[in-house]
Design a protein around this motif. Structure first.
Motif, PDB file in Angstrom:
ATOM      1  N   VAL A 100       4.440  -7.509  22.707  1.00 44.35           N
ATOM      2  CA  VAL A 100       4.167  -7.024  21.355  1.00 44.35           C
ATOM      3  C   VAL A 100       2.686  -7.223  21.049  1.00 44.35           C
ATOM      4  CG1 VAL A 100       4.772  -7.178  18.916  1.00 44.35           C
ATOM      5  CG2 VAL A 100       6.501  -7.657  20.658  1.00 44.35           C
ATOM      6  N   SER A 101       1.965  -6.119  20.861  1.00 41.27           N
ATOM      7  CA  SER A 101       0.511  -6.180  20.700  1.00 41.27           C
ATOM      8  C   SER A 101       0.107  -6.694  19.327  1.00 41.27           C
ATOM      9  CB  SER A 101      -0.100  -4.791  20.908  1.00 41.27           C
ATOM     10  OG  SER A 101       0.244  -3.938  19.827  1.00 41.27           O
ATOM     11  N   THR A 269       6.670   0.596  24.562  1.00 44.63           N
ATOM     12  CA  THR A 269       7.908   1.034  23.905  1.00 44.63           C
ATOM     13  C   THR A 269       7.905   0.663  22.434  1.00 44.63           C
ATOM     14  OG1 THR A 269       9.169   0.825  25.956  1.00 44.63           O
ATOM     15  CG2 THR A 269      10.421   0.831  23.908  1.00 44.63           C
ATOM     16  N   ILE A 270       7.525  -0.577  22.156  1.00 47.30           N
ATOM     17  CA  ILE A 270       7.476  -1.032  20.767  1.00 47.30           C
ATOM     18  C   ILE A 270       6.402  -0.276  20.005  1.00 47.30           C
ATOM     19  CG2 ILE A 270       6.939  -3.006  19.283  1.00 47.30           C
ATOM     20  CD1 ILE A 270       8.209  -4.780  21.485  1.00 47.30           C
ATOM     21  N   SER A 271       5.241  -0.073  20.633  1.00 50.06           N
ATOM     22  CA  SER A 271       4.150   0.648  19.983  1.00 50.06           C
ATOM     23  C   SER A 271       4.536   2.086  19.669  1.00 50.06           C
ATOM     24  CB  SER A 271       2.900   0.626  20.869  1.00 50.06           C
ATOM     25  OG  SER A 271       2.410  -0.685  21.020  1.00 50.06           O
ATOM     26  N   GLU A 272       5.246   2.720  20.597  1.00 51.35           N
ATOM     27  CA  GLU A 272       5.673   4.118  20.376  1.00 51.35           C
ATOM     28  C   GLU A 272       6.664   4.202  19.233  1.00 51.35           C
ATOM     29  OE1 GLU A 272       7.131   5.308  24.162  1.00 51.35           O
ATOM     30  OE2 GLU A 272       5.130   5.486  25.051  1.00 51.35           O
ATOM     31  N   LEU A 274       6.604   2.343  16.723  1.00 52.90           N
ATOM     32  CA  LEU A 274       5.817   2.138  15.508  1.00 52.90           C
ATOM     33  C   LEU A 274       4.692   3.154  15.364  1.00 52.90           C
ATOM     34  CD1 LEU A 274       5.466  -1.724  15.823  1.00 52.90           C
ATOM     35  CD2 LEU A 274       6.987  -0.504  14.288  1.00 52.90           C
ATOM     36  N   LYS A 275       4.576   4.020  16.407  1.00 48.12           N
ATOM     37  CA  LYS A 275       3.483   5.001  16.462  1.00 48.12           C
ATOM     38  C   LYS A 275       2.124   4.302  16.408  1.00 48.12           C
ATOM     39  CE  LYS A 275       5.986   8.979  14.697  1.00 48.12           C
ATOM     40  NZ  LYS A 275       7.297   8.467  14.998  1.00 48.12           N
ATOM     41  N   VAL A 276       1.980   3.271  17.243  1.00 53.85           N
ATOM     42  CA  VAL A 276       0.727   2.519  17.349  1.00 53.85           C
ATOM     43  C   VAL A 276       0.103   2.838  18.689  1.00 53.85           C
ATOM     44  CG1 VAL A 276      -0.343   0.246  17.395  1.00 53.85           C
ATOM     45  CG2 VAL A 276       1.623   0.646  15.941  1.00 53.85           C
ATOM     46  N   SER A 277      -1.204   3.024  18.705  1.00 57.07           N
ATOM     47  CA  SER A 277      -1.917   3.224  19.967  1.00 57.07           C
ATOM     48  C   SER A 277      -2.530   1.899  20.402  1.00 57.07           C
ATOM     49  CB  SER A 277      -3.019   4.260  19.786  1.00 57.07           C
ATOM     50  OG  SER A 277      -3.773   4.389  20.955  1.00 57.07           O
ATOM     51  N   ASN A 278      -2.066   1.355  21.556  1.00 53.60           N
ATOM     52  CA  ASN A 278      -2.581   0.065  22.053  1.00 53.60           C
ATOM     53  C   ASN A 278      -3.994   0.262  22.606  1.00 53.60           C
ATOM     54  OD1 ASN A 278      -0.672  -2.046  21.673  1.00 53.60           O
ATOM     55  ND2 ASN A 278       0.695  -0.920  23.051  1.00 53.60           N
TER      56      ASN A 278
END
Length: 278
Positions: A100-101, A269-272, A274-278
């Motif tokens: 989790v970023s 997967t978690i970022s997608e 949440l629509k977050v770009s790591n």
């Protein structure tokens, strides 16, 4: 006094609670813990360590200096969502969740607040963890010192760039399991060569401790230490040749690489979601 809140009451929370209390860093009455529904577990932590617990999230989080996220990674969205309204911009949010970023944590929190991402391992339970720590730019020097102090109660710490946290996960986060796997094999081997299981286990454990101490204290590299034990034509050389025939070193390298990739995949997967770009 600093108030620390644990969201999640599993083994990592217990290890950190035990370390913090044993070190006298923070009094137990300033440590709070909650989980989704397992009150029996909370009662155990209360009776064992004297910490407080409650399901009233406003009372739990509102005046907390530190909130440590220790639920399962898949539950992070719901977990932070439940406490989001009670987080202030001064609340230090620490995550021990694999994959989790920091950006995901910031988005879920819904505000700019100090965030740390830590990757300890299960050896925290015996005060021998190796913990990699990454932080965002909002973390103050005082908060950084507090973060280090918390995780140093359960072992060694190192501050790394967040891009290296997945590598820490593959090396030391999952590392204890690699050594347990080796011990499993040595126990099976000991049985096949006719040693009593209890004697074999004691000898395996002592051998591991001795080898670790040699690596920690000797000026020689692991390669040199191995070569010192490996006499030409001797028993150790015979055993090492078998390991080389199975390319064990390559297997371990690939093992760590696969764990790193899995950590990255979990984060993506978690970022997608949440629509977050790591």
């Amino acid at each position: 006094m600093t108030k620390i809140v644990f969201i999640g009451a599993g083994s990592m929370s217990e290890a950190l609670i035990s370390g913090i209390i044993s070190s006298k860093m923070i009094d137990n009455e300033n440590i709070f813990v909650t989980n989704s529904s397992n009150k029996k577990r909370l009662n155990y932590l209360h009776s064992q360590y004297g910490v407080n617990f409650t399901y009233k999230l406003d009372e739990l989080v509102q005046d907390a200096d530190v909130v440590i996220l220790a639920m399962k990674p898949k539950d992070v969205k719901q977990g932070i969502g439940n406490i989001q309204a009670y987080l202030s911009e001064k609340t230090l949010l620490i995550s021990v969740l694999a994959g989790v970023s920091i950006k995901s944590l910031e988005l879920l929190a819904g505000k700019k607040l100090p965030v740390a991402r830590a990757m300890p391992n299960t050896s925290a339970a015996v005060g021998k963890s190796a913990t990699g720590i990454a932080v965002n730019e909002t973390v103050t020097d005082t908060q950084m010192e507090l973060i280090l102090n918390i995780f140093q109660t359960v072992g060694l710490t190192a501050v790394v760039e967040e891009t290296k946290i997945d590598a820490v996960t593959g090396l030391s986060g999952s590392g204890p399991a690699y050594f347990y796997y080796i011990v499993e094999a040595m126990e099976k081997g000991a049985s096949e060569i006719g040693l009593d299981p209890d004697i074999a286990n004691d000898f395996i454990v002592q051998t591991l401790k001795g080898a670790a101490e040699m690596i920690a204290t000797s000026k020689k590299s692991p390669l040199e230490l191995r070569q010192n034990v490996t006499s030409p034509g001797g028993t150790t050389e015979a055993g090492i040749k078998v390991l080389e025939s199975f390319d064990v070193q390559t297997a371990f390298i690939n093992c760590m690489k696969e764990a790193v990739e899995r950590s990255k995949t979990m984060g993506k997967t978690i970022s997608e979601e949440l629509k977050v770009s790591n």
